[in-house]
Structures are given as structure tokens and as C-alpha cells.
Design a protein around this motif. Structure first.
Motif, short mmCIF file in Angstrom:
data_model
loop_
_atom_site.label_atom_id
_atom_site.label_comp_id
_atom_site.label_asym_id
_atom_site.label_seq_id
_atom_site.Cartn_x
_atom_site.Cartn_y
_atom_site.Cartn_z
N VAL A 75 0.84 -1.45 -0.07
CA VAL A 75 -0.21 -0.13 -0.24
C VAL A 75 0.80 1.48 0.04
N THR A 76 0.35 2.37 -0.70
CA THR A 76 0.99 3.20 -0.82
C THR A 76 0.07 4.76 -0.53
N LEU A 77 0.31 5.68 0.01
CA LEU A 77 -0.11 6.79 0.20
C LEU A 77 0.78 8.69 0.06
N ASP A 78 -0.27 9.07 -0.48
CA ASP A 78 0.18 10.56 -0.99
C ASP A 78 -0.92 10.99 -1.23
N THR A 79 -0.70 11.99 0.54
CA THR A 79 -1.11 13.02 1.59
C THR A 79 -1.49 13.58 -0.16
N SER A 80 -0.45 14.26 -0.45
CA SER A 80 -0.05 15.55 -1.03
C SER A 80 -1.40 15.76 -2.07
N LYS A 81 -1.53 14.47 -2.67
CA LYS A 81 -2.33 14.01 -3.70
C LYS A 81 -3.62 13.21 -2.82
N LYS A 82 -3.65 13.70 -1.86
CA LYS A 82 -4.85 12.41 -1.27
C LYS A 82 -5.32 10.89 -1.58
N SER A 83 -4.65 10.46 -1.94
CA SER A 83 -4.67 9.27 -2.97
C SER A 83 -4.10 8.03 -1.74
N SER A 84 -4.20 6.39 -2.35
CA SER A 84 -3.57 5.79 -1.96
C SER A 84 -3.90 4.59 -2.86
N SER A 85 -2.99 3.45 -2.64
CA SER A 85 -2.82 2.48 -3.87
C SER A 85 -2.40 1.33 -3.40
N LEU A 86 -3.41 -0.06 -3.79
CA LEU A 86 -2.86 -1.11 -3.25
C LEU A 86 -2.52 -1.65 -3.98
N LEU A 87 -1.91 -2.93 -3.97
CA LEU A 87 -1.27 -3.85 -5.08
C LEU A 87 -0.71 -4.87 -4.35
N ILE A 88 -1.84 -5.96 -5.29
CA ILE A 88 -1.49 -7.24 -5.56
C ILE A 88 -0.07 -7.79 -6.51
N THR A 89 0.45 -8.48 -5.29
CA THR A 89 1.43 -9.26 -6.46
C THR A 89 1.50 -11.00 -6.17
N ALA A 90 1.31 -10.93 -7.82
CA ALA A 90 1.02 -12.71 -7.95
C ALA A 90 -0.23 -13.47 -7.49
N SER A 91 -0.99 -13.00 -7.76
CA SER A 91 -2.60 -13.05 -7.47
C SER A 91 -2.64 -14.79 -7.66
N ASP A 106 -8.09 -14.11 -4.78
CA ASP A 106 -8.07 -12.90 -4.12
C ASP A 106 -9.06 -12.27 -5.02
N THR A 107 -10.42 -12.95 -5.66
CA THR A 107 -11.07 -12.64 -5.97
C THR A 107 -12.23 -12.12 -4.91
N ALA A 108 -12.79 -10.43 -5.06
CA ALA A 108 -13.19 -9.85 -4.27
C ALA A 108 -13.37 -8.20 -4.78
N SER A 109 -14.34 -8.11 -3.60
CA SER A 109 -14.06 -6.26 -3.61
C SER A 109 -13.55 -6.13 -2.89
N TYR A 110 -12.47 -4.75 -3.08
CA TYR A 110 -11.79 -4.36 -2.46
C TYR A 110 -11.62 -2.41 -2.07
N PHE A 111 -12.50 -2.29 -1.15
CA PHE A 111 -12.56 -0.86 -0.44
C PHE A 111 -11.20 -0.31 0.37
N CYS A 112 -11.15 1.22 0.39
CA CYS A 112 -10.05 1.67 0.90
C CYS A 112 -11.38 2.58 1.95
N ALA A 113 -10.81 3.11 3.38
CA ALA A 113 -11.76 3.57 3.79
C ALA A 113 -11.14 5.02 4.43
N THR A 114 -11.35 5.84 5.24
CA THR A 114 -10.85 6.54 6.33
C THR A 114 -11.63 6.63 7.21
N PRO A 115 -11.07 7.31 8.39
CA PRO A 115 -11.88 7.24 9.61
C PRO A 115 -12.22 8.32 10.00
N ARG A 116 -13.57 9.01 10.41
CA ARG A 116 -14.16 10.00 10.93
C ARG A 116 -13.55 10.76 12.11
N GLU A 117 -13.33 11.08 12.39
CA GLU A 117 -12.67 11.89 13.80
C GLU A 117 -13.62 12.04 14.84
#
Lengths: 111, 117
Positions: free
Chosen positions: A63-79, A83-94
Motif C-alpha cells: 500500500v502507498t499513500l500520498d497525502t499531498s494528492k489525497k490518494s492511495s494505491s493497493l498492489l496485490i502481487t502474484a494474484s 483474491d477475487t473480491a471487492s476491495y475498498f479503501c476507507a478513512t476514519p471520521r475523527e
């Protein structure tokens, strides 16, 4: 309302290939989390990356995170077919620590 | 150990019926959350409990939705006079601490799929 957006909405790859999913979010965050959801099952927590971290690994996940761009990526290697599924990103509300989710990426790994 | 459990897993209701969905959080978890997940979408927050106190119900879509956690463990989400737009998967999650600034991991149950005919 949804906090973020995942890209792409759907991804289909062959077993053994790598899968990359992206997530953008709107507000400042303390951390960002990725979840997996198999058909008919609940959400499984995969990994948490804090706002002061740029990259994090867990097994075949990166997983990478770039707070300046407000973006993240998830890489799954050697799938794998499992691994078939839905993948969600989520952030906590303070205020409550409840999670704000994107619409998800539907990953299909063909055997 | 035991995770979060929800019952029933599937519920079919006729429009206008009342339904009750149950959540058993992980033992000892202080915080409990309910989410609604429409088909093809991510979960959306409904309400939050810290022990037996309902601290936030801002996500409940209407006054037909009611949640309780009377003893600070099991929670019930009740929907009165169900409508077709209530059809969704209802997810429950718990966390050990929760609350402002806790940032601890939430553990989700398998969900209850509600279909309103």
C-alpha cells in the motif's frame, strides 16, 4: 456520502499477474485502511497505513499513500483466484472513528 | 476467537413490515457501528454506540430506523414499515475502544441481506 473513489471500478486479470487499485479521498486523514469483501461475506481488514507513512507491506500486499494528492494505491502481487473480491479503501471520521468507504474495485482473478 | 456475528443472514420482508436485525459484537468491544451497503456500493455509516450509549445516529436515513444496545453488548437495528429502498446489506462492526481519536481496527460481521418486496 462516500468519502473516496476507487479506480478502476472493475479489474480482471490472470492468476499470477499483479493487480493495482487506486483510491482518492477528500478530507485530511489520520490513516487510510483497505478492506476486502468476498461475495456474501463481511468486510475483512487488510492493512492500515498512517498519514505519516508513505508505503507499507503485508505479505503480497503493498500500500502507498500520498497525502499531498489525497490518494492511495493497493498492489496485490502474484494474484491468486482466491483474491477475487471487492476491495475498498476507507478513512476514519475523527469524531467517532466510523469508516467512510469508497465504492470499491471489483477484482476478478482468472485461474 | 469468535468474531462479530449477525442474524438473520437473509431477511425477506413485505413492504410495510417491521424487521429486527441483530448484531453480536466481539466480547469486550466498547464500540459498535451499523452500516448500510447498497448493491455495488461501499458501506455507509448509520449509527454508533459506545457501550450502551448511542452517540451518533446521524446516518439513519429516516425515523423508521431505530437502533439500540441496552446492555452494551448485543445491538438490534429495527426498521419499521419497510420500504423497497431499504433493501440492502446491513453490516455491523465493533472495535475494542473506538471513539474520537482511537483509530483502532473495526471488525465486521457477515451482514444481513434485507430484501423488501
Amino acid at each position: 456520502s462516500q468519502q473516496g473513489e476507487e479506480d478502476p471500478q472493475a479489474l480482471s486479470i490472470q492468476e499470477g499477474e499483479n493487480a493495482t487499485m487506486n483510491c482518492s479521498y477528500k478530507t485530511s486523514i489520520n490513516n487510510l485502511q483497505w478492506y476486502r469483501q468476498n461475495s456474501g461475506r463481511g468486510l475483512v481488514h487488510l492493512i492500515l497505513i498512517r498519514s505519516n507513512e508513505r508505503e507499507k507491506h503485508s505479505g503480497r500486499l503493498r500500500v502507498t499513500l500520498d497525502t499531498s494528492k489525497k490518494s492511495s494505491s493497493l498492489l496485490i502481487t502474484a494474484s491468486r483466484a482466491a483474491d477475487t473480491a471487492s476491495y475498498f479503501c476507507a478513512t476514519p471520521r475523527e469524531i467517532n472513528n466510523d469508516m467512510r468507504f469508497g465504492a470499491g474495485t471489483r477484482l476478478t482473478v482468472k485461474p | 476467537g469468535a468474531g462479530v456475528s449477525q442474524s438473520p443472514r437473509y431477511k425477506v420482508a413485505k413492504r410495510g413490515q417491521d424487521v429486527a436485525l441483530r448484531c453480536d459484537p466481539i466480547s469486550g468491544h466498547v464500540s459498535l457501528f451499523w452500516y448500510q451497503q447498497a448493491l455495488g456500493q461501499g458501506p455507509e455509516f448509520l449509527t454508533y454506540f459506545q457501550n450502551e450509549a448511542q452517540l451518533d445516529k446521524s446516518g439513519l436515513p429516516s425515523d423508521r430506523f431505530f437502533a439500540e444496545r441496552p446492555e452494551g453488548s448485543v445491538s438490534t437495528l429495527k426498521i419499521q414499515r419497510t420500504q423497497q429502498e431499504d433493501s440492502a446489506v446491513y453490516l455491523c462492526a465493533s472495535s475494542l475502544v473506538g471513539g474520537q481519536g482511537a483509530w483502532d481496527t473495526q471488525y465486521f460481521g457477515p451482514g444481513t441481506r434485507l430484501t423488501v418486496l
